[in-house]
Design a protein around this motif. Sequence first.
Motif, PDB file in Angstrom:
ATOM      1  N   CYS A 261       1.012  -0.788   0.305  1.00 40.67           N
ATOM      2  CA  CYS A 261       0.090  -0.168   0.114  1.00 40.67           C
ATOM      3  C   CYS A 261       0.698   1.572  -0.107  1.00 40.67           C
ATOM      4  CB  CYS A 261      -0.751   0.347   0.954  1.00 40.67           C
ATOM      5  SG  CYS A 261      -2.272   1.759   1.352  1.00 40.67           S
ATOM      6  N   SER A 262       0.513   2.291  -1.293  1.00 40.53           N
ATOM      7  CA  SER A 262       1.417   3.164  -0.945  1.00 40.53           C
ATOM      8  C   SER A 262       0.304   4.549  -0.391  1.00 40.53           C
ATOM      9  CB  SER A 262       1.619   3.697  -2.497  1.00 40.53           C
ATOM     10  OG  SER A 262       0.463   3.455  -3.395  1.00 40.53           O
ATOM     11  N   ALA A 263      -0.656   4.677  -0.094  1.00 39.23           N
ATOM     12  CA  ALA A 263      -1.627   5.877  -0.307  1.00 39.23           C
ATOM     13  C   ALA A 263      -2.826   5.632  -0.228  1.00 39.23           C
ATOM     14  CB  ALA A 263      -1.506   7.159  -0.951  1.00 39.23           C
ATOM     15  N   LEU A 264      -3.848   6.515   0.710  1.00 43.52           N
ATOM     16  CA  LEU A 264      -4.782   6.180   1.249  1.00 43.52           C
ATOM     17  C   LEU A 264      -5.853   7.053   1.557  1.00 43.52           C
ATOM     18  CD1 LEU A 264      -6.261   5.891   4.519  1.00 43.52           C
ATOM     19  CD2 LEU A 264      -4.552   4.010   4.726  1.00 43.52           C
ATOM     20  N   GLU A 265      -7.387   6.983   1.106  1.00 49.10           N
ATOM     21  CA  GLU A 265      -7.898   8.618   1.591  1.00 49.10           C
ATOM     22  C   GLU A 265      -9.279   8.248   2.280  1.00 49.10           C
ATOM     23  OE1 GLU A 265      -8.790  12.504   0.005  1.00 49.10           O
ATOM     24  OE2 GLU A 265      -8.307  11.653  -1.621  1.00 49.10           O
ATOM     25  N   VAL A 266      -9.630   8.798   3.250  1.00 46.15           N
ATOM     26  CA  VAL A 266     -11.238   8.478   3.402  1.00 46.15           C
ATOM     27  C   VAL A 266     -12.080   9.794   3.778  1.00 46.15           C
ATOM     28  CG1 VAL A 266     -12.993   7.336   5.364  1.00 46.15           C
ATOM     29  CG2 VAL A 266     -10.465   6.894   4.952  1.00 46.15           C
ATOM     30  N   TRP A 267     -13.223   9.680   3.166  1.00 46.46           N
ATOM     31  CA  TRP A 267     -13.978  11.382   3.088  1.00 46.46           C
ATOM     32  C   TRP A 267     -15.277  10.324   3.281  1.00 46.46           C
ATOM     33  CZ3 TRP A 267     -12.132   8.962  -1.424  1.00 46.46           C
ATOM     34  CH2 TRP A 267     -13.363   9.055  -2.785  1.00 46.46           C
ATOM     35  N   ALA A 268     -16.627  10.934   3.551  1.00 41.19           N
ATOM     36  CA  ALA A 268     -17.750  11.366   3.992  1.00 41.19           C
ATOM     37  C   ALA A 268     -18.572  12.180   3.481  1.00 41.19           C
ATOM     38  CB  ALA A 268     -18.296  11.469   5.729  1.00 41.19           C
ATOM     39  N   THR A 269     -19.882  11.918   2.228  1.00 40.51           N
ATOM     40  CA  THR A 269     -20.906  12.684   1.818  1.00 40.51           C
ATOM     41  C   THR A 269     -21.828  13.162   2.208  1.00 40.51           C
ATOM     42  OG1 THR A 269     -19.306  12.272  -0.516  1.00 40.51           O
ATOM     43  CG2 THR A 269     -21.248  13.482  -0.539  1.00 40.51           C
ATOM     44  N   LEU A 270     -21.549  14.199   2.560  1.00 38.65           N
ATOM     45  CA  LEU A 270     -23.448  14.160   4.056  1.00 38.65           C
ATOM     46  C   LEU A 270     -24.323  14.218   2.496  1.00 38.65           C
ATOM     47  CD1 LEU A 270     -22.386  16.849   6.466  1.00 38.65           C
ATOM     48  CD2 LEU A 270     -21.975  14.702   6.645  1.00 38.65           C
ATOM     49  N   PRO A 271     -25.465  14.210   3.057  1.00 36.46           N
ATOM     50  CA  PRO A 271     -27.210  14.135   2.492  1.00 36.46           C
ATOM     51  C   PRO A 271     -27.175  15.499   1.753  1.00 36.46           C
ATOM     52  CG  PRO A 271     -27.388  13.448   5.210  1.00 36.46           C
ATOM     53  CD  PRO A 271     -25.761  13.609   4.825  1.00 36.46           C
ATOM     54  N   SER A 272     -26.496  16.551   2.541  1.00 35.74           N
ATOM     55  CA  SER A 272     -26.646  17.719   1.850  1.00 35.74           C
ATOM     56  C   SER A 272     -25.790  18.249   0.350  1.00 35.74           C
ATOM     57  CB  SER A 272     -26.572  18.499   2.536  1.00 35.74           C
ATOM     58  OG  SER A 272     -24.620  18.724   3.557  1.00 35.74           O
TER      59      SER A 272
ATOM     60  N   GLU B  47     -22.673  17.772   1.019  1.00 33.85           N
ATOM     61  CA  GLU B  47     -21.003  18.817   1.547  1.00 33.85           C
ATOM     62  C   GLU B  47     -20.638  17.227   1.482  1.00 33.85           C
ATOM     63  OE1 GLU B  47     -19.129  20.820   5.373  1.00 33.85           O
ATOM     64  OE2 GLU B  47     -21.411  20.548   5.277  1.00 33.85           O
ATOM     65  N   ARG B  48     -19.072  17.414   1.183  1.00 37.12           N
ATOM     66  CA  ARG B  48     -18.019  17.143   2.016  1.00 37.12           C
ATOM     67  C   ARG B  48     -16.848  16.526   3.436  1.00 37.12           C
ATOM     68  NH1 ARG B  48     -13.290  14.012  -1.494  1.00 37.12           N
ATOM     69  NH2 ARG B  48     -11.824  13.662  -0.080  1.00 37.12           N
ATOM     70  N   GLU B  49     -16.644  15.769   3.922  1.00 41.18           N
ATOM     71  CA  GLU B  49     -16.173  16.236   5.056  1.00 41.18           C
ATOM     72  C   GLU B  49     -14.656  14.795   5.140  1.00 41.18           C
ATOM     73  OE1 GLU B  49     -15.288  17.169   8.919  1.00 41.18           O
ATOM     74  OE2 GLU B  49     -17.520  17.415   8.378  1.00 41.18           O
ATOM     75  N   ASP B  50     -13.559  15.258   4.978  1.00 45.71           N
ATOM     76  CA  ASP B  50     -12.894  14.384   5.085  1.00 45.71           C
ATOM     77  C   ASP B  50     -12.008  14.205   6.078  1.00 45.71           C
ATOM     78  OD1 ASP B  50     -12.027  15.488   2.414  1.00 45.71           O
ATOM     79  OD2 ASP B  50     -11.187  17.342   2.523  1.00 45.71           O
ATOM     80  N   LEU B  51     -12.090  13.036   6.016  1.00 44.82           N
ATOM     81  CA  LEU B  51     -12.316  11.518   7.258  1.00 44.82           C
ATOM     82  C   LEU B  51     -10.597  11.766   7.739  1.00 44.82           C
ATOM     83  CD1 LEU B  51     -14.923   9.446   7.161  1.00 44.82           C
ATOM     84  CD2 LEU B  51     -14.881  12.096   8.396  1.00 44.82           C
TER      85      LEU B  51
ATOM     86  N   ARG C 276     -22.231   8.741   2.910  1.00 44.77           N
ATOM     87  CA  ARG C 276     -21.601   8.371   2.445  1.00 44.77           C
ATOM     88  C   ARG C 276     -20.362   7.961   2.604  1.00 44.77           C
ATOM     89  NH1 ARG C 276     -22.211   5.442  -3.786  1.00 44.77           N
ATOM     90  NH2 ARG C 276     -20.060   5.293  -3.445  1.00 44.77           N
ATOM     91  N   LEU C 277     -19.689   6.795   3.292  1.00 42.79           N
ATOM     92  CA  LEU C 277     -18.673   6.716   3.573  1.00 42.79           C
ATOM     93  C   LEU C 277     -17.660   6.633   2.172  1.00 42.79           C
ATOM     94  CD1 LEU C 277     -18.835   5.458   6.745  1.00 42.79           C
ATOM     95  CD2 LEU C 277     -19.003   7.790   6.684  1.00 42.79           C
ATOM     96  N   ASP C 278     -16.631   7.007   2.054  1.00 43.30           N
ATOM     97  CA  ASP C 278     -16.118   6.594   0.923  1.00 43.30           C
ATOM     98  C   ASP C 278     -14.237   5.919   1.418  1.00 43.30           C
ATOM     99  OD1 ASP C 278     -17.082   6.352  -1.848  1.00 43.30           O
ATOM    100  OD2 ASP C 278     -18.312   7.678  -0.618  1.00 43.30           O
ATOM    101  N   MET C 279     -14.183   4.992   0.926  1.00 42.52           N
ATOM    102  CA  MET C 279     -12.234   4.787   1.481  1.00 42.52           C
ATOM    103  C   MET C 279     -11.959   4.334  -0.814  1.00 42.52           C
ATOM    104  SD  MET C 279     -11.813   1.388   3.433  1.00 42.52           S
ATOM    105  CE  MET C 279     -11.689  -0.153   2.497  1.00 42.52           C
TER     106      MET C 279
END
Length: 521
Positions: free
Chosen positions: A333-344, A346-350, A377-380
């Motif tokens: 593994c070299s890199a990773l990112e996790v974030w949330a997209t709210l129902p509105s 709006e993006r929230e970086d985790l 929605r949570l994305d990774m």
Amino acid sequence: MNLRTVLPIASIVSIAVSFGVLVRASADVEPATSDEPTFARDVAPILHRRCAACHHPGGGAPFSLLTHRDVEKRARQIRIVVADRYMPPWPPAEGHGEFADERRLDDEEYDTLLAWLDGDRPLGDPEDLAPPPVFDDEWKLGEPDRILRMDGTYQVPAEGFDVWRTFVIPTGFEETAYLRAIEFRPGNDRVVHHFIMYMDATDASRRRDAEDPGVGFPGMTAEVTLLGEEAYGWIPGMSPRTLPLETATVVAPGADFVLDTHFVPTGRVEDVRMEVGLHFADGPPDALVSGVVMIGPGASIPPGQESYVIEQSFVLPVDVRAMNIAPHAHYVCSALEVWATLPSGEREDLLRIDDWDPNWQEIYEYEELLELPKGTRLDMTFEYDNSDNNPRNPYSPPHRVITGKASFNEMAVTWLNVLVDSREEFETLKRASEVKYRASSARANTLLDIWKGLVATFDADGDGTLDVEEDARATEYVNGIFDNVPHLLAGFDKDKNGVLSDDERAFVEEVVRYWNGEPAR
């Protein structure tokens, strides 16, 4: 097979300056001018705050940085790793989550350290020097209500690779328990680099432990049967945290604590027996601690592939408040990112880590609870580099890497520990996690079984993986499978009618694509 040596972390810093260290006696240092930084007034507070947790006598780092003399004799070495921001280690990228107890140097601290290291490095007025932090083995939260210990002492070898081992500690609870705090004593700070602890209410981890005759069992992760459970962790200098009064950690009857532990050999055999101190809550809380677990589908990363991406998502079925986040992967593994997209929308970086290093994985506590409403929605996204350009690749030349628990395999896991407001919401979240996991992993597990079969078939030297020549033969076989009718029908004609249906043919095409580097979904 040429297994590339993964150097103990204690050696990395020393190697960075193997050409020599400038040593200067404190007595030779010029007095400070009024505007230049001094150790006592300016530098010591930074080192005590950012570095002392590891760099103290008996700590996990190879040397102490508590005194002027300690720092003075390693000034050149420290200058190099500070200037490169290699030390102090703090993997999360700035601006992608606000975390408590960040070890990252802010700009003022960075400039102060470099100015002092580049100058005459004066001690300054001893009256300005605050007492260094004290590190001892006392329970920080007071005597626990119950102390759990490893069943036996594990001996870490003196030399060799970093050691990853998992230990199972039964709780022995006959009924549901509620905890307001958990505190850890690693047993030997010199050799324990970090560990992450999970709760397993099944017997899966216990059975795996029983299969190994030693204390614990090898590997970088426990059995992933932990959906809906939270994760805890320990790193040197970590302060134990008490949960807010209205919350508690729920421990199911008969659950086990599972400690996924990273050891660093010190040059001598080291004994370790870790302890877990439990502080009970008064009773069932108003809010419960739960865990959202996102697990990536099976991977088959061809040798030499520089960018292989695994993605996963999860939609929250209830309102939650996120407390902390813990990613997990191995050496490719070299890199990773996790974030949330709210129902509105709006993006929230985790969390984002641009240079993943499994030697520095931990649980990152958010500065404040993050409100994530139902429908978020949570994305990774995890990225892998299975080429020679990846300095942490355990194989040179690269071998095919598939999903698995061994350190030379790969994983993509994110734990998000959250608070929910009721037992009903706790169970709803856990059920949703289980449904998502089963749905996303069913096809991936089938593919993984096929990949494992191919590895076993073409692994001529029996090392459990495929070197470049073995992988080339396996790839030739996979890409020619439609011309090998007997094997094609034997492996994929599930209804045994002598021909492939459209669905069966589509699945074979999927196997070929995934073997050639397209991630499973």
